[in-house]
Motif scaffolding. Sequence first.
Motif, PDB file in Angstrom:
ATOM      1  N   HIS A 124       0.811  -1.217   0.000  1.00  0.00           N
ATOM      2  CA  HIS A 124       0.000   0.000   0.000  1.00  0.00           C
ATOM      3  C   HIS A 124       0.847   1.272   0.000  1.00  0.00           C
ATOM      4  O   HIS A 124       0.481   2.276   0.610  1.00  0.00           O
ATOM      5  N   ALA A 127      -0.821   4.031  -2.336  1.00  0.00           N
ATOM      6  CA  ALA A 127      -2.094   3.310  -2.259  1.00  0.00           C
ATOM      7  C   ALA A 127      -2.324   2.481  -3.522  1.00  0.00           C
ATOM      8  O   ALA A 127      -2.164   2.970  -4.634  1.00  0.00           O
ATOM      9  N   GLY A 128      -2.631   1.209  -3.320  1.00  0.00           N
ATOM     10  CA  GLY A 128      -2.899   0.312  -4.433  1.00  0.00           C
ATOM     11  C   GLY A 128      -1.648  -0.275  -5.076  1.00  0.00           C
ATOM     12  O   GLY A 128      -1.738  -1.046  -6.014  1.00  0.00           O
ATOM     13  N   GLU A 130       2.835  -1.426  -4.385  1.00  0.00           N
ATOM     14  CA  GLU A 130       3.788  -1.939  -3.400  1.00  0.00           C
ATOM     15  C   GLU A 130       5.165  -1.369  -3.689  1.00  0.00           C
ATOM     16  O   GLU A 130       5.492  -1.053  -4.835  1.00  0.00           O
TER      17      GLU A 130
END
Length: 147
Positions: A124, A127-128, A130
């Motif tokens: 995250h 966000a969304g 890695e």
Amino acid sequence: MPQIVRLAAPTPMEREAIVAPLDAFSRAQGFVWQPEPLTLVLRDDGGRIVGGAIGETNWGWLHLTVLAVSQDLRGQGWGSRLVREMERLAWDRDCHHVWVDTFSFQARPFYERLGFTVFGTLPHYPAGQERYFLSKPLERPEARDSP
């Protein structure tokens, strides 16, 4: 009594003062933090900067912090050449490993093709996505360049 104060942009002297207690503790443990910068620039035929690599060496490791190649030069081997040259220079500084971080929307497969393996993942971020941390041992340049 001490106070916590926010600094918008610390001066070099303020940064040094903030780091001083950590540096003193690390030195007492036998670990002197003395990173040496290492930077390569990729220039086009007109002399314009179209990419490069930024890193630092310390404690036998190369930390590759930035690797960039302009869009029109990608896929031509320039990124691999930059990484190999950073590794060669790090080897000359007695480094034995290299580490880098990248994101899921960036270059993980590229680094894995160069022999890096993931040793950590931050989920995250952003966000969304890695963030991946990869490393590999450095090889003697002559052995790496042999057919």
